[in-house]
Enzyme design. Structure first.
Site, short mmCIF file in Angstrom:
data_model
loop_
_atom_site.label_atom_id
_atom_site.label_comp_id
_atom_site.label_asym_id
_atom_site.label_seq_id
_atom_site.Cartn_x
_atom_site.Cartn_y
_atom_site.Cartn_z
NE ARG A 165 -21.74 1.22 -19.37
CZ ARG A 165 -22.92 0.65 -19.14
NH1 ARG A 165 -23.07 -0.63 -19.28
NH2 ARG A 165 -23.95 1.38 -18.78
CB SER A 208 -12.66 -7.19 -20.57
OG SER A 208 -12.19 -8.38 -21.14
CG ASN A 209 -8.80 -5.42 -21.79
OD1 ASN A 209 -8.71 -4.64 -20.83
ND2 ASN A 209 -8.48 -6.68 -21.71
NE ARG A 210 -14.27 1.10 -23.76
CZ ARG A 210 -14.63 0.74 -22.53
NH1 ARG A 210 -14.70 -0.53 -22.18
NH2 ARG A 210 -14.96 1.66 -21.64
CG LEU A 211 -9.83 -6.05 -27.42
CD1 LEU A 211 -8.67 -6.99 -27.17
CD2 LEU A 211 -9.66 -5.38 -28.79
#
Ligand SMILES: Cc1cc2nc3c(=O)[nH]c(=O)nc-3n(C[C@H](O)[C@H](O)[C@H](O)COP(=O)(O)O)c2cc1C
Length: 216
Positions: free
Chosen positions: A12, A193-196
């Site tokens: 996700r 977003s982007n796991r950041l």
């Protein structure tokens, strides 16, 4: 044979919001209140106040279980339970606990570390008295976390108690009541977003809260 289940493709992306030093409140309880109300608007009263309480057990293992947040104020977070339950016995030996909330639709998590202490008797009485009759009797009957023979024994006890208390006031037993978790740290996690992801950690220092950003 138990088939292995591969969930690697359950992915996700988190894009609902962000957290920054300038947008958060200097007081984490105030910040919690803001998030709590936003979550309540999104998920409703039934879901918003479920939290995982983790204690360090007498066996040395941490254990998390869901309980309901019933109040919060400047001192911390309140829940109610059986003082003789596994969690009650754990807290009696080690007051250090954690509370965590996950509000999936908001893509938010809150993790609280704190010290649990029993609430004053009048606080427990007030909440106990506000509960429906069935819940009050249930609290009296259930020797929470003990091993029981079967379901029937429980139902039988309830029937007997319903008879006994037909015209009698139901008084809170002293083995049931509230705990206040006084926070020493509160982390707010907002998916990005982007796991950041954004993570802001408040740590109590004396009477002040230090605020730091943590790497996701
Ligand atoms: C949605 C939900 C709400 C719960 N709320 C409470 C609660 O407020 N107090 C409580 O003692 N147990 C509550 N429970 C039950 C606990 O998860 C747990 O089974 C019980 O407290 C015994 O835990 P223990 O044996 O680790 O002490 C709730 C469970 C669920 C799933």
């Amino acid at each position: 044979m138990f088939m292995s289940q591969n969930l690697h493709n359950y992915r996700r992306s988190y894009e609902k919001g962000n957290l920054s030093r300038s947008s958060i409140d200097p007081n984490p309880l105030q910040q919690f209140r803001t998030w709590f109300y936003e979550a309540k608007d999104a998920v409703g009263e039934r879901e918003v106040n479920t939290m995982t309480l983790t204690t360090i057990g007498l066996d040395g293992f941490p254990k998390g279980r869901v309980v309901l947040l019933k109040e919060y104020d400047e001192y911390g977070f309140y829940f109610f339970t059986n003082y003789n339950s596994e969690k009650g016995k754990s807290i009696a030996v080690n007051e250090n606990v954690s509370l965590s909330f996950f509000w999936p639709v908001m893509e938010r998590q809150v993790i609280i570390k704190g010290k649990a202490s029993k609430t004053p008797k009048n606080v427990s009485d007030n909440y106990f008295d506000s509960r429906p009759v069935g819940s009050r009797l249930g609290a009296i009957i259930s020797d929470q976390s003990s091993v029981i023979e079967n379901r029937e024994a429980l139902d039988k006890k309830l029937k007997l108690l319903e008879e006994e208390f037909k015209n009698k006031e139901i008084i809170r037993p002293d083995y049931w009541g509230g705990y206040l978790v006084s926070p020493i740290s509160i982390e707010f996690w907002q998916g990005r977003s982007n796991r950041l992801h954004d993570r802001m950690l408040y740590t109590l220092q004396g009477y002040d809260w230090k605020i730091e950003r943590l790497a996701p």
